[in-house]
Design an enzyme around this catalytic site. Structure first.
Site, mmCIF file in Angstrom:
data_model
loop_
_atom_site.group_PDB
_atom_site.id
_atom_site.type_symbol
_atom_site.label_atom_id
_atom_site.label_comp_id
_atom_site.label_asym_id
_atom_site.label_seq_id
_atom_site.Cartn_x
_atom_site.Cartn_y
_atom_site.Cartn_z
ATOM 1 C CB ALA A 7 -34.425 -23.701 -1.176
ATOM 2 C CB CYS A 8 -29.742 -22.961 -2.028
ATOM 3 S SG CYS A 8 -29.804 -21.858 -0.602
ATOM 4 C CB SER A 9 -31.461 -26.691 -5.681
ATOM 5 O OG SER A 9 -30.602 -27.271 -4.727
#
Length: 375
Positions: free
Chosen positions: A156-158
């Site tokens: 995801a966003c990481s």
């Protein structure tokens, strides 16, 4: 023998089209009025809830976002469509993510003074991939003419910071000399533009970062002093099928849970302490105090979240130069956000200056990279 991994180049692909808050609000409110008119009887009977209007003031206060770049604005701003109209490409054409990533990758290579011949691996680390296989990364590898190997990853966003850790570890071990970590994010395709609580959050972009052995660097670069990743399972940010929008077995289509969903209050309450502690512990292990940190390049999700994290990490309100924001122009671009900030706000760092790249999001996931300017 261990090798020292460094970042020698970054690149950002920015779509040509952008949507201002004013444009977005006009389209959303037209959609809401149309919806309320179509369902007037159910709303009057109390069996269906009316759609409230959005506003520029609401968006700015909730997020700090003023505009966002997208691959297609015509569909998003059409009250009868409310999603990007992305052309179906043939299997013989480059995919949209690969096309975006190649642009960013070429910019990263140019900044590093390198060519495809200098790259051993490609990691496509992003939140939403346009297909399951063949890997987007292998397509990017082919389009760039890179020998070696490639693979996709999704945290995801990481994703970007997790990708940087994977690249740095491979360089450090000696299994490769260099890797391109690319983050093509077609966020507009998995956002529910008809939901007032989130219709303003995301934008599209692609970033790329070249990680090499320090001995191969030919100009100014950033040493990757250390990396740290962590995950804790949570359903508070979830996407069940993205833009594929598959119907349920009972035939019901257009399921809300197929797009981006989040419980914003829980995310704010649970993620922020997790991220602040993660960065703090990482700094402590590197024997770094707050005054040793020249810059924080944080995930660009929400200005209030970043302000909170910066204050916790530094023990005071960070100056704009210490914690640059780009989400006012790009909105939330998932994994690419922290890399955009790093790419645009790192040239002024002096040799010896230390900073932290950090991204966080669904999972929950958080990744941090401590870098030091060299040369």
């Amino acid at each position: 023998m261990a090798f020292s991994p460094v970042i020698t180049g970054t690149g950002v692909f920015t779509p040509e089209q952008s949507i201002s808050n004013a444009e977005l609000v006009k389209a959303f409110n037209a959609y809401a009025d149309r919806y309320n008119a179509v369902h007037a009887d159910e709303i009057a009977a109390g069996t269906l809830e009316a759609k409230d209007h959005s506003s520029e003031e609401f968006i700015l206060k909730a997020s700090g976002i003023e505009r966002r770049y997208v691959m297609d604005k015509s569909g998003v701003l059409d009250p009868e469509v409310m999603h990007p109209l992305l052309r179906q490409r043939s299997d013989d054409e480059p995919g949209i993510m690969a096309e975006m990533a190649v642009d960013a990758a070429n910019k990263a290579l140019a900044q590093a003074g390198k060519t495809a011949a200098d790259v051993d691996a490609v990691i496509c680390a992003a939140s939403n991939h346009e297909r399951a296989y063949p890997a987007i990364a292998i397509e990017i590898q082919d389009l760039l003419g890179i020998d070696g190997f490639a693979f996709d990853m999704n945290v995801a966003c990481s994703s970007a910071t997790f990708g940087l850790q994977a690249a740095a570890d491979m360089v450090r071990s000696g299994s490769i000399r260099s890797a391109l970590v690319v983050n093509p994010e077609i966020c507009s395709a998995h956002l529910e533009w008809r939901d007032r609580d989130c219709h303003f959050i995301f934008g599209d972009v692609a970033t790329a970062t070249l990680v090499e052995r320090e001995e191969d660097a030919t100009g100014p670069h950033f040493a990757i002093r250390s990396t740290r990743c962590a995950t804790v399972f949570s359903n508070n940010i979830r996407n069940n099928n993205g833009f594929l929008r598959r119907s349920r077995p009972d035939g019901v289509k257009d399921r809300r849970d197929m797009q981006f969903m989040q419980n914003g209050r829980k995310v704010f309450k649970e993620v922020l302490p997790l991220v602040a502690k993660h960065i703090g512990d990482h700094m402590s292990d590197e024997a770094l105090e707050a005054n040793d940190i020249k810059r924080l390049w944080l995930h660009q999700a929400n200005k209030s979240m970043n302000d909170f994290i910066g204050k916790k990490v530094l023990g005071r309100d960070p100056a704009p130069s210490e914690q640059p924001n780009i989400l006012q122009d790009y909105a939330n671009t998932s994994s690419a956000g922290s890399i955009i900030a790093f790419s645009k706000y790192s040239d002024d760092m002096a040799p010896g200056d230390v900073g932290v790249i950090c991204s966080f999001g669904a999972g929950y996931s958080v990744g941090s990279v401590v870098v030091e300017r060299k040369g």
